[in-house]
Each structure stands twice: as structure tokens, then as C-alpha cells.
Design an enzyme around this catalytic site. Structure first.
Site, mmCIF file in Angstrom:
data_model
loop_
_atom_site.group_PDB
_atom_site.id
_atom_site.type_symbol
_atom_site.label_atom_id
_atom_site.label_comp_id
_atom_site.label_asym_id
_atom_site.label_seq_id
_atom_site.Cartn_x
_atom_site.Cartn_y
_atom_site.Cartn_z
ATOM 1 C CB CYS A 10 -19.183 -2.955 -72.630
ATOM 2 S SG CYS A 10 -19.543 -4.731 -72.090
ATOM 3 N NE ARG A 16 -16.043 -1.936 -70.605
ATOM 4 C CZ ARG A 16 -15.332 -1.514 -71.671
ATOM 5 N NH1 ARG A 16 -14.973 -0.242 -71.787
ATOM 6 N NH2 ARG A 16 -15.436 -2.432 -72.598
ATOM 7 C CG ASP A 115 -12.761 -4.182 -70.823
ATOM 8 O OD1 ASP A 115 -13.427 -4.849 -69.774
ATOM 9 O OD2 ASP A 115 -12.792 -4.776 -71.697
#
Length: 142
Positions: A10, A16, A115
Site C-alpha cells: 500500500c 491496508r 485508504d
């Protein structure tokens, strides 16, 4: 294809990708699974809200320490899972050898993973559920 080494990517490697990494580790303890960030917040722990999401399903992410993506991690990986099309494009353009083994975590649903960084716990919870679903979707392909 049987994957032995999976890398999850990520942006910062604190939200994440660690959630996906720890879910994959729980499901596939026999595999080598790592995560990294394109702009990794090197040395940071996983975000507290992400840790709470994982604690609720019995996963302890407290050992996680963020690291930055590099060519060596990409070379070692048989499968690279990213959170968005933009991340996939960036990796494949920067490291052309990663093309063909880089896919979105949400590939099977045709989704990017938003996000949650600096959002509220509810946003993290939604993101966590999406990550859990997408990890489950990869099961028959790993």
C-alpha cells in the site's frame, strides 16, 4: 499456480497492507508473506485503528513494523498484491520485472481498496471488511 512468497503493498505500510498481510498469514501459515509501502512510514507500528479492526477478529498486529518497498522484496515475491490500479501501474513502470505477478487485492471484485489513513474508525472498519472479503476471494487462486 502455487505461490510461496506473497508481498502486499500500500502507500505507508501502516493500514491496508498490514491488515491484508496478517489475514493472509492467518490463512496461509505455510507461506512467506510480507508487506511494504511505496512511501513506507519506515519503523512505524500499524495504525491503532487498523490494529483494533484486526483485534476484533482475533489477530494481533502489534509486531508489525512498516517498511519501504524495494526491488529485492519485489523480486522475492511470487505474487504482489496492491490496493489500487495506480499502485499497480507505478510498480510495473518502476520495476518492469514485476509485471505479470502484480495484481490488485480487489482484482476478483474489480475494486480498489480505499485508504483509511486519518479517517475515523468506521471508515477503517469498512476497509477492513473489504480487505477480508478480497483476501477470501484470493483463496481459490493461492
Amino acid at each position: 499456480m502455487q505461490f510461496k512468497n506473497i508481498l502486499v503493498v500500500c502507500i505507508g505500510n501502516i493500514c491496508r497492507s498490514p491488515m491484508a498481510e496478517y489475514l493472509l498469514k492467518q490463512n496461509y501459515p505455510q507461506l512467506t508473506i510480507h508487506s511494504a509501502g511505496i512511501s513506507g512510514m519506515i519503523g512505524y507500528s500499524a495504525d491503532e485503528k487498523a490494529q483494533l479492526c484486526m483485534e476484533r477478529i482475533g489477530i494481533d498486529m502489534s509486531p508489525h513494523i512498516a517498511k519501504k518497498l524495494n526491488a529485492e522484496l519485489l523480486k522475492q515475491a511470487d505474487l504482489i498484491l496492491v490496493m489500487s490500479q495506480n499502485q499497480q501501474k507505478h510498480i510495473e513502470q518502476t520495476w518492469p520485472f514485476a509485471k505479470g505477478k502484480t495484481f490488485r487485492l480487489g482484482h476478483w471484485q474489480g475494486k480498489n481498496i480505499p485508504d483509511p489513513y486519518q479517517h475515523d474508525q468506521a471508515f477503517f472498519d469498512e476497509t477492513s471488511l473489504l480487505i477480508q472479503t478480497c483476501v477470501a476471494d484470493w483463496t481459490k487462486h493461492i
